[in-house]
Design an enzyme around this catalytic site. Structure first.
Site, short mmCIF file in Angstrom:
data_model
loop_
_atom_site.label_atom_id
_atom_site.label_comp_id
_atom_site.label_asym_id
_atom_site.label_seq_id
_atom_site.Cartn_x
_atom_site.Cartn_y
_atom_site.Cartn_z
N SER A 101 -36.79 -12.89 -49.88
CA SER A 101 -35.70 -12.84 -50.85
C SER A 101 -35.98 -11.86 -51.98
O SER A 101 -36.09 -10.66 -51.76
CB SER A 101 -35.44 -14.25 -51.38
OG SER A 101 -34.27 -14.31 -52.15
N ASP A 242 -29.72 -9.18 -54.07
CA ASP A 242 -31.18 -9.28 -53.99
C ASP A 242 -31.63 -8.81 -52.62
O ASP A 242 -30.83 -8.32 -51.82
CB ASP A 242 -31.66 -10.69 -54.32
CG ASP A 242 -31.29 -11.71 -53.25
OD1 ASP A 242 -30.33 -11.45 -52.51
OD2 ASP A 242 -31.94 -12.77 -53.18
N ASP A 244 -32.46 -10.04 -49.75
CA ASP A 244 -31.83 -10.49 -48.51
C ASP A 244 -30.34 -10.74 -48.67
O ASP A 244 -29.68 -11.26 -47.77
CB ASP A 244 -32.53 -11.74 -47.95
CG ASP A 244 -32.35 -12.97 -48.83
OD1 ASP A 244 -32.11 -12.81 -50.05
OD2 ASP A 244 -32.45 -14.09 -48.31
N ASP A 246 -28.44 -12.78 -50.32
CA ASP A 246 -27.79 -14.09 -50.37
C ASP A 246 -27.44 -14.48 -51.81
O ASP A 246 -26.94 -15.57 -52.04
CB ASP A 246 -28.63 -15.17 -49.69
CG ASP A 246 -29.96 -15.45 -50.40
OD1 ASP A 246 -30.33 -14.68 -51.32
OD2 ASP A 246 -30.62 -16.44 -50.04
#
Length: 447
Positions: A101, A242, A244, A246
């Site tokens: 992340s 960010d 990833d 999400d």
């Protein structure tokens, strides 16, 4: 039962430290066996972000899954929500996202999704952990039953179309100049492309990943570059994802940050007006600002709070029938469309409101004045500083001083050896004092 590998968001740690090929192999074998639920060819999709270590972990996971007879569909770099969506769309038994992340490139992680596209429950994660530490030799597939691996083409186009379909068909983004910061991460191709296809003028930063620069001075955890670019280009809005993708943060046309609390307020208000809220309220965590709670109450809406972590927000949403929830950090869950936080789709919902109201972001996204809120982190090496008597006394004293006009939240991070201390209230000086005192006590206890 305490979990040894899984934290609040999958398994995460330093590449070739915590996250080794051996660990990934065991995760693939154990998860493959847990989700082996019938006499048919089982399939798993694997996506990743842009970290260098993703190649290593992807190959090890692939070996683990195929060794227990599961076919592997490789997606390459895609956002976490794309993995969740494609797990369902491709009728797979399991989905895997390789990502840490917002962490730096040295870290990586493994997130798992069930066939319904939702993150796994604690119980299923414990079942996987139990198999990871046991001897699986007798449960490996025979030579004729080994799985195959295949790289899937057109993954980006599938996700872009999915994201666009969350908007009304007639809506376009003509006339909007948008700066999108992809954090040199998983959305570096799909986010700019989706916005361009919808008619926006798109300026992109953080779209040149090299394996090392994910989240480095870009993205939702380092929005300064986006702020500068929005001001430089006189853009209407900045969108920061960010690593990833999400979660999302927004920068208004004046270069001011808009966090997840304000985004939830905007979307909740819009959906309330349109009759789209499934319940008169939303779900957020204990970290969301008290100003959000007061704003929603003024509109007759409830704010249900959960522990920190988008998985806990989603669990509460599913259990109690809410269709909007999220975190101050920018995880926004729109369960009519997605099964996890989706930064791009959340941004598209905001853009739809902007087009409908024809007002600047600075006006649309200033629903309430946040109460003064201070968050500090105290890093520790080992032990349990929170159980120290002097820390407990400092916490009790802080809560007493804040009284009913503020909140104090103290929690250990689920992804790193850090204790987060957050306080908010009407009196900023008091808030800063109590956070400082608690942090001082924690620092002494952790020494």
């Amino acid at each position: 039962m305490t979990r040894s590998f899984f934290g609040t968001d999958g398994i995460r740690g330093r590449a070739n430290g915590t996250i080794t090929p051996e660990l990934a192999l065991r995760v693939g074998q154990a998860a493959g066996l847990v989700f082996h639920r019938g006499d048919y060819r089982h399939r798993v999709v694997i996506g990743k972000d842009t970290r260098l270590s993703g190649y290593m972990i992807e190959s090890a996971l692939q070996a683990g899954f195929t060794s227990v007879g599961m076919d592997v569909l490789l997606l390459g770099p895609v956002p976490t929500p794309a993995v969740a969506m494609l797990t369902r769309s491709m009728r797979c038994d399991l989905g895997v996202m390789i990502s840490a992340s917002h962490n730096p490139y040295e870290d990586n992680g493994i997130k798992l999704f069930g066939p319904d596209g939702y993150k796994l429950s604690d119980e299923v994660e414990r079942e996987i952990e139990a198999l990871m530490t046991s001897d699986l030799t007798s449960r490996l597939a025979p030579p004729a039953g080994l799985g195959r691996a295949k790289r899937i083409e057109s993954v980006h186009a599938r996700y872009i179309e999915f994201a666009k379909r969350t908007l009304p068909r007639q809506l376009d983004l003509e006339g909007l100049r948008i700066v999108v910061d992809c954090a040199n991460g998983a959305a570096y191709k799909v986010a700019p492309e989706a916005l361009w296809e919808l008619g926006a003028e798109v300026i992109t930063i953080g779209d040149e990943p090299d394996g090392f620069n994910i989240n480095h001075e870009v993205g939702s955890t380092a929005p300064e570059a986006l702020v500068r670019k929005v001001r430089e280009t006189r853009a209407d809005i900045g969108i920061a994802l960010d690593g990833d993708a999400d979660r999302v943060l927004i920068v208004d046309e004046k270069g001011h940050l808009v966090d997840g609390d304000q985004l939830m307020a905007v979307i909740a208000s819009s959906w309330q007006t349109d009759g789209r809220l499934s319940k008169p309220g939303i779900v957020a965590t204990i970290m969301s600002n008290l100003g959000l709670e007061r704003y929603l109450a003024g509109r007759g809406l409830e704010l249900a709070r959960t522990a920190v972590g988008d998985r806990y927000v989603l669990e509460h949403m599913r259990a109690h029938g809410y269709n909007l929830g999220g975190e101050q950090s920018g995880h926004i869950i729109l369960s009519d469309h997605t099964t996890t936080g989706d930064g791009l789709i959340a941004a598209l919902q905001l853009l739809a409101v902007l087009k409908a109201q024809d007002r600047p972001v600075s006006e649309v996204c200033h629903c309430f004045e946040p109460l003064p809120q201070v968050l500090k982190n105290v890093r520790y090496r080992d032990g349990q500083p929170l159980k120290n008597d002097s820390v407990a006394n400092a916490v009790d004293a802080a809560r007493e001083r804040l009284g009913s006009n503020g909140r104090l939240v103290i929690r250990p991070s689920g992804t790193e050896p850090v204790i987060r201390v957050m306080a908010e209230g009407d009196d900023r000086d008091l808030v800063e004092q109590v956070v400082g005192e608690v942090c001082d006590a924690l620092t002494r206890a952790a020494a």
